[in-house]
Design a protein around this motif. Structure first.
Motif, PDB file in Angstrom:
ATOM      1  N   LYS A   1      43.782  64.013 -11.707  1.00 38.80           N
ATOM      2  CA  LYS A   1      43.476  63.745 -13.118  1.00 38.80           C
ATOM      3  C   LYS A   1      43.649  65.032 -13.932  1.00 38.80           C
ATOM      4  CE  LYS A   1      39.222  62.470 -14.239  1.00 38.80           C
ATOM      5  NZ  LYS A   1      38.029  61.607 -14.427  1.00 38.80           N
ATOM      6  N   GLU A   2      43.275  66.147 -13.304  1.00 39.58           N
ATOM      7  CA  GLU A   2      43.401  67.456 -13.953  1.00 39.58           C
ATOM      8  C   GLU A   2      44.862  67.742 -14.324  1.00 39.58           C
ATOM      9  OE1 GLU A   2      40.627  68.583 -14.569  1.00 39.58           O
ATOM     10  OE2 GLU A   2      40.963  70.617 -15.290  1.00 39.58           O
TER      11      GLU A   2
ATOM     12  N   CYS B   1      37.604  53.257 -17.103  1.00 34.04           N
ATOM     13  CA  CYS B   1      38.966  53.647 -17.424  1.00 34.04           C
ATOM     14  C   CYS B   1      39.666  52.513 -18.174  1.00 34.04           C
ATOM     15  CB  CYS B   1      39.647  53.946 -16.094  1.00 34.04           C
ATOM     16  SG  CYS B   1      41.306  54.448 -16.234  1.00 34.04           S
TER      17      CYS B   1
ATOM     18  N   SER C   1      31.940  53.789 -13.548  1.00 33.19           N
ATOM     19  CA  SER C   1      32.379  55.046 -14.163  1.00 33.19           C
ATOM     20  C   SER C   1      31.936  55.175 -15.616  1.00 33.19           C
ATOM     21  CB  SER C   1      33.897  55.228 -14.090  1.00 33.19           C
ATOM     22  OG  SER C   1      34.238  56.527 -14.563  1.00 33.19           O
TER      23      SER C   1
ATOM     24  N   GLN D   1      42.644  51.537 -18.249  1.00 32.67           N
ATOM     25  CA  GLN D   1      43.597  50.802 -17.412  1.00 32.67           C
ATOM     26  C   GLN D   1      42.878  49.852 -16.455  1.00 32.67           C
ATOM     27  OE1 GLN D   1      43.719  54.277 -17.703  1.00 32.67           O
ATOM     28  NE2 GLN D   1      45.338  54.261 -19.233  1.00 32.67           N
ATOM     29  N   GLU D   2      41.642  50.205 -16.065  1.00 29.66           N
ATOM     30  CA  GLU D   2      40.904  49.324 -15.160  1.00 29.66           C
ATOM     31  C   GLU D   2      40.429  48.069 -15.896  1.00 29.66           C
ATOM     32  OE1 GLU D   2      40.691  49.320 -12.018  1.00 29.66           O
ATOM     33  OE2 GLU D   2      39.249  47.710 -11.797  1.00 29.66           O
TER      34      GLU D   2
ATOM     35  N   PRO E   1      42.018  52.022 -11.160  1.00 29.80           N
ATOM     36  CA  PRO E   1      41.754  53.349 -11.755  1.00 29.80           C
ATOM     37  C   PRO E   1      40.346  53.404 -12.350  1.00 29.80           C
ATOM     38  CG  PRO E   1      43.177  52.066 -13.192  1.00 29.80           C
ATOM     39  CD  PRO E   1      42.839  51.187 -12.027  1.00 29.80           C
ATOM     40  N   ILE E   2      39.344  53.359 -11.493  1.00 30.98           N
ATOM     41  CA  ILE E   2      37.961  53.231 -11.966  1.00 30.98           C
ATOM     42  C   ILE E   2      37.524  54.469 -12.735  1.00 30.98           C
ATOM     43  CG2 ILE E   2      35.568  53.059 -11.176  1.00 30.98           C
ATOM     44  CD1 ILE E   2      36.737  51.201  -8.918  1.00 30.98           C
ATOM     45  N   GLY E   3      37.763  55.648 -12.157  1.00 25.78           N
ATOM     46  CA  GLY E   3      37.413  56.875 -12.860  1.00 25.78           C
ATOM     47  C   GLY E   3      38.644  57.739 -13.088  1.00 25.78           C
ATOM     48  N   MET E   4      39.806  57.131 -13.028  1.00 28.08           N
ATOM     49  CA  MET E   4      41.064  57.892 -13.097  1.00 28.08           C
ATOM     50  C   MET E   4      41.810  57.552 -14.382  1.00 28.08           C
ATOM     51  SD  MET E   4      41.595  59.889 -10.474  1.00 28.08           S
ATOM     52  CE  MET E   4      41.175  60.167  -8.756  1.00 28.08           C
ATOM     53  N   ARG E   5      41.208  57.926 -15.504  1.00 27.82           N
ATOM     54  CA  ARG E   5      41.753  57.580 -16.805  1.00 27.82           C
ATOM     55  C   ARG E   5      43.182  58.117 -16.990  1.00 27.82           C
ATOM     56  NH1 ARG E   5      39.578  57.044 -22.680  1.00 27.82           N
ATOM     57  NH2 ARG E   5      37.943  55.891 -21.661  1.00 27.82           N
ATOM     58  N   ASP E   6      44.054  57.239 -17.458  1.00 27.47           N
ATOM     59  CA  ASP E   6      45.431  57.607 -17.826  1.00 27.47           C
ATOM     60  C   ASP E   6      46.205  58.252 -16.683  1.00 27.47           C
ATOM     61  OD1 ASP E   6      44.683  56.695 -20.291  1.00 27.47           O
ATOM     62  OD2 ASP E   6      44.332  58.672 -21.149  1.00 27.47           O
TER      63      ASP E   6
ATOM     64  N   GLY F   1      38.146  64.688  -7.866  1.00 26.72           N
ATOM     65  CA  GLY F   1      39.094  64.487  -8.950  1.00 26.72           C
ATOM     66  C   GLY F   1      38.615  63.469  -9.958  1.00 26.72           C
ATOM     67  N   THR F   2      37.838  62.493  -9.505  1.00 26.20           N
ATOM     68  CA  THR F   2      37.468  61.389 -10.378  1.00 26.20           C
ATOM     69  C   THR F   2      36.177  61.654 -11.149  1.00 26.20           C
ATOM     70  OG1 THR F   2      37.478  58.974 -10.425  1.00 26.20           O
ATOM     71  CG2 THR F   2      36.023  59.985  -8.843  1.00 26.20           C
TER      72      THR F   2
ATOM     73  N   ALA G   1      31.355  56.518 -10.082  1.00 23.23           N
ATOM     74  CA  ALA G   1      32.821  56.622 -10.054  1.00 23.23           C
ATOM     75  C   ALA G   1      33.318  57.167  -8.718  1.00 23.23           C
ATOM     76  CB  ALA G   1      33.315  57.513 -11.189  1.00 23.23           C
TER      77      ALA G   1
ATOM     78  N   CYS H   1      40.032  63.829   1.235  1.00 23.69           N
ATOM     79  CA  CYS H   1      41.244  63.706   0.419  1.00 23.69           C
ATOM     80  C   CYS H   1      41.087  64.325  -0.963  1.00 23.69           C
ATOM     81  CB  CYS H   1      41.648  62.244   0.282  1.00 23.69           C
ATOM     82  SG  CYS H   1      40.495  61.224  -0.662  1.00 23.69           S
ATOM     83  N   GLY H   2      39.834  64.425  -1.471  1.00 23.57           N
ATOM     84  CA  GLY H   2      39.610  65.058  -2.770  1.00 23.57           C
ATOM     85  C   GLY H   2      39.484  64.087  -3.933  1.00 23.57           C
TER      86      GLY H   2
ATOM     87  N   SER I   1      44.407  69.146 -18.118  1.00 26.89           N
ATOM     88  CA  SER I   1      44.511  70.590 -18.338  1.00 26.89           C
ATOM     89  C   SER I   1      45.963  71.060 -18.268  1.00 26.89           C
ATOM     90  CB  SER I   1      43.687  71.345 -17.308  1.00 26.89           C
ATOM     91  OG  SER I   1      42.361  70.896 -17.321  1.00 26.89           O
TER      92      SER I   1
ATOM     93  N   ASP J   1      47.375  56.170 -13.878  1.00 20.95           N
ATOM     94  CA  ASP J   1      48.157  55.205 -13.093  1.00 20.95           C
ATOM     95  C   ASP J   1      49.659  55.239 -13.354  1.00 20.95           C
ATOM     96  OD1 ASP J   1      47.958  54.034 -15.581  1.00 20.95           O
ATOM     97  OD2 ASP J   1      47.832  51.992 -14.799  1.00 20.95           O
TER      98      ASP J   1
ATOM     99  N   GLN K   1      35.763  54.976  -6.325  1.00 21.70           N
ATOM    100  CA  GLN K   1      37.160  55.421  -6.286  1.00 21.70           C
ATOM    101  C   GLN K   1      37.565  55.910  -4.898  1.00 21.70           C
ATOM    102  OE1 GLN K   1      39.292  55.588  -9.593  1.00 21.70           O
ATOM    103  NE2 GLN K   1      40.358  54.987  -7.751  1.00 21.70           N
TER     104      GLN K   1
ATOM    105  N   ALA L   1      43.939  54.728  -6.689  1.00 16.00           N
ATOM    106  CA  ALA L   1      43.698  55.270  -8.024  1.00 16.00           C
ATOM    107  C   ALA L   1      44.600  54.609  -9.057  1.00 16.00           C
ATOM    108  CB  ALA L   1      43.918  56.783  -8.020  1.00 16.00           C
ATOM    109  N   GLN L   2      45.756  54.105  -8.613  1.00 11.13           N
ATOM    110  CA  GLN L   2      46.659  53.441  -9.546  1.00 11.13           C
ATOM    111  C   GLN L   2      46.301  51.975  -9.743  1.00 11.13           C
ATOM    112  OE1 GLN L   2      50.413  54.973  -7.523  1.00 11.13           O
ATOM    113  NE2 GLN L   2      51.021  55.048  -9.662  1.00 11.13           N
TER     114      GLN L   2
ATOM    115  N   LEU M   1      44.076  65.330  -4.053  1.00 15.05           N
ATOM    116  CA  LEU M   1      43.659  64.355  -5.074  1.00 15.05           C
ATOM    117  C   LEU M   1      42.680  64.975  -6.077  1.00 15.05           C
ATOM    118  CD1 LEU M   1      44.301  61.145  -5.090  1.00 15.05           C
ATOM    119  CD2 LEU M   1      45.039  62.396  -3.090  1.00 15.05           C
ATOM    120  N   TYR M   2      42.114  66.112  -5.695  1.00 12.35           N
ATOM    121  CA  TYR M   2      41.199  66.837  -6.566  1.00 12.35           C
ATOM    122  C   TYR M   2      41.852  67.100  -7.931  1.00 12.35           C
ATOM    123  CZ  TYR M   2      37.763  70.601  -7.580  1.00 12.35           C
ATOM    124  OH  TYR M   2      36.769  71.379  -8.118  1.00 12.35           O
TER     125      TYR M   2
END
Lengths: 295, 341
Positions: free
Chosen positions: A87-88, B220, B216, B222-223, A117-122, B285-286, B311, B280-281, A92, A124, B315, A113-114, A83-84
């Motif tokens: 978003k990357e 986001c 965050s 979408q959130e 998506p609190i910190g997972m921009r774009d 990632g977030t 965040a 899980c990472g 990138s 989902d 998350q 995350a879908q 999951l790291y």
């Protein structure tokens, strides 16, 4: 929800790709599905557990070719924080359609995350294919080192394959030695976080796969979502897999169900035990935090 | 609307004086009706009556006819057509955004839904209050108030407006990390230009009760969209939709109850120390500032880099995981996608 989650079909399958079968843990399901999805443009790349500078320590990587997928094939019994890169991969790497493979808790993280998506921009709507692998419990890298080097007496870099099956942890070395230890002895090394996990077969994945329930060299596959169904049908039509109905293979779906029930029952007990682990001044129990109730 | 009514009156006064310079005056009234009609759009839907006033504006264009500048006539005609186009949707909820000590990144995030924002405003929600997006000076009554930024205790107006927003809204949302947790304003000690005396910044829950958090930095798009759709279902939906919206929003409401301090340390305190991390990472990632790396399967937080946005923890699948919502991910994501088409 049933211990095996919702699924449209359960099949025993094996890849028809010889290159993949040489490298794969069992039936080569995940590698073959990603290779097919890359080929068909269903995904632009897949987040997989790639090689790192230490033997048997996986490092998340974005694979965009079959060669890269092959480098990541096979199971390593320690977690790769895939999951790291989620978003990357969309930034990138500029991927619009991301494939990701993970153990059940990681697929749970993908769905969270879908949906949130609190910190997972774009991210989902860019998860095109989430593949799950069965997982009973996981180990830290140092724990894996202790098992292989201390218990099995083999050097990490000399190991060709590790496998769990029939109650044993088995290590095969490059020079042909085989070391085994009983699975029971492994439990003390298991990550604490795995003891509250309530998912064995990747219930929230599009497609999930693992060796349990199928003969050696084959994998048991659950096709779960609409998306997963479309990809699986396409892969079958393209001749990527040979398949057998689950009721014609041994040990069959009953074993999967048995192990799933065992894991979830045991871990539900752990979750419940956390509620009463301590003691308040008034003599009533004091609990630890329960992620399934509130943050 | 008062300034709108007064300006056209003043301009004709100016023009007779400036008649010799025929080319300059028409550009000014030309530009202003543009802005006003654009701004007045959000007004029309909730109120209905203010429609009349934009129509009255072509009266302000009369002076333009004298210099007879052709482009200006064309532009004004277009604007009048836009005014007639209204179709008020009766059942929308009202949403406002109160801007306190934040960088406007949260507001931009709302706009980052692109066409999704138009869909939201067309069918589900009227934006009745928002800096730069809506020409309303005073905090109005609203169903949902998104508060951006922390509250500066040294700024009376911030405190007053925040209290007013609380009193006038059904649901008060800490929108973004500054409002929820203080975020980078947690590091402010005053002495900055151009308000060196402003040094006390607190998360809004220090001043008012907050119903829901969207953490965050920035949040986001979408959130916010999901929360807006769920708020609509909660306030206007049938029983089944209300049930879904309640289940969806519950953890975000629980976050608001949990407290207003956030840090990468939460991963240590509330996940790893509690024996819940499985590596899980997601947190790494977030993290919007890449302060988290995964070292041998567990997160390692660079605490100097952490901006305290919350965040990572919110998350994390082990901060909370509500099976009743997650098990239906396919249907819920389908429903949200459907609602946005």
């Amino acid at each position: 929800m049933d211990v095996l989650g919702n699924y449209k079909s359960a099949i025993s399958a094996r890849s028809t790709d010889k290159d993949i079968l040489k490298k794969s843990q069992d039936g080569g399901i995940i590698t073959t599905l990603f290779a097919y999805a890359l080929e068909e443009g269903i995904i632009d790349g897949a987040i997989v557990a790639g090689p790192s500078d230490e033997p048997w320590r996986p490092e998340p990587m974005v694979a965009t070719s079959k060669a890269e997928l092959l480098a990541a094939a096979g199971t390593r019994y320690t977690i790769s924080p895939n999951l790291y890169l989620i978003k990357e991969a969309t930034r990138s790497y500029g991927l619009d359609r991301v494939g990701i493979v993970g153990v059940p808790c990681q697929i749970q993280a993908v769905r969270k995350a879908q949906l949130y998506p609190i910190g997972m921009r774009d991210v989902d709507d860019k998860i095109a294919l989430a593949l799950g692998i069965y997982c009973m419990e996981n180990l830290s890298y140092q724990a894996l080192e202790a098992i292989v080097e201390d218990h099995c007496n083999q050097k990490m870099e000399s190991v060709k394959k590790m496998d769990i099956g029939k109650g044993k942890f088995t290590v095969y070395t490059e020079r042909g030695a085989v070391s085994q230890m009983p699975l029971k002895l492994i439990h003390k090394y298991v990550q604490p976080g795995c003891n509250v996990c309530l998912d064995y077969v990747g219930n929230l994945a599009d497609i999930s796969s693992g060796s349990v329930g199928s003969p050696d060299g084959w994998s048991t596959v659950f096709v779960r979502s609409m998306k997963g169904n479309a990809v699986w049908d396409g892969a079958i039509a393209a001749g990527c897999f040979e398949t057998k109905p689950m009721d014609q293979v041994k040990p069959g779906l009953d074993l999967v169900k048995k192990l799933a029930t065992e894991k979830i029952t045991k871990n539900q007990k752990n979750v419940d035990a956390r509620k009463t682990v301590g003691l308040k001044a008034d003599g009533t129990p004091k609990g630890l935090r329960n992620p399934y109730e509130s943050p | 609307m008062k300034p709108a009514a007064s300006e056209p009156q003043t301009k004709p006064e100016v023009k007779p004086e400036a008649k010799p310079a025929a080319s300059q005056p028409p550009t000014k009234p030309e530009a202003k009706p543009e802005v006003k009609t654009a701004r007045s759009k959000p007004h029309r839907k909730p109120e209905g009556k203010p429609e009349v006033k934009p129509e009255a504006k072509p009266a302000a264009t009369e002076p333009q006819k004298k210099p007879a500048v052709k482009p200006s006539d064309v532009i004004v005609d277009e604007k009048v057509e836009v005014v007639k186009e209204e179709k008020p949707v009766a059942d929308k909820i009202t949403i406002g955004e109160l801007h306190l000590s934040g960088c406007t990144g949260c507001l931009v995030t709302l706009a980052d839904n692109y066409e999704g924002l138009f869909k939201l405003l067309d069918d589900y929600a009227d934006l009745v209050y928002a800096l730069t997006l809506v020409d309303v000076r005073h905090v109005p009554e609203m169903d949902v108030c998104l508060v951006e930024g922390s509250c500066c205790l040294n700024d009376e107006l911030s405190v007053e407006e925040l209290k007013e927003a609380r009193a006038k809204s059904k649901v008060l949302v800490a929108y973004g990390a500054c409002a929820a947790y203080g975020n980078i304003t947690r590091f402010c000690r005053g002495g900055q230009w151009n308000q060196p005396g402003h040094e006390a910044f607190v998360p809004i829950s220090e001043v008012v009760d907050v119903d829901l958090y969207i953490p965050s930095c920035p949040p986001c798009p979408q959130e916010v969209r999901n929360v807006a759709v769920m708020a609509y279902l909660l306030l206007r939906g049938n029983d089944e939709q209300k049930q879904l919206a309640t289940a969806y929003l519950t953890p975000l409401m629980q976050l608001a109850q949990r407290g207003n301090e956030a840090c990468g340390c939460d991963l240590m305190y509330d996940v790893i120390n509690q024996g819940l991390c499985m590596g899980c990472g997601t947190c790494a990632g977030t993290c919007p500032v890449r302060a988290i790396t995964m070292e041998y399967g567990k997160p390692n937080v660079n605490r100097d880099q952490c901006i305290k946005c919350g965040a990572c923890y919110s998350q994390c699948p082990r901060s909370w995981f509500n099976f009743d919502v997650m098990n239906n991910y396919e249907a819920i994501m389908g429903a949200i996608k459907g609602a946005m088409q």
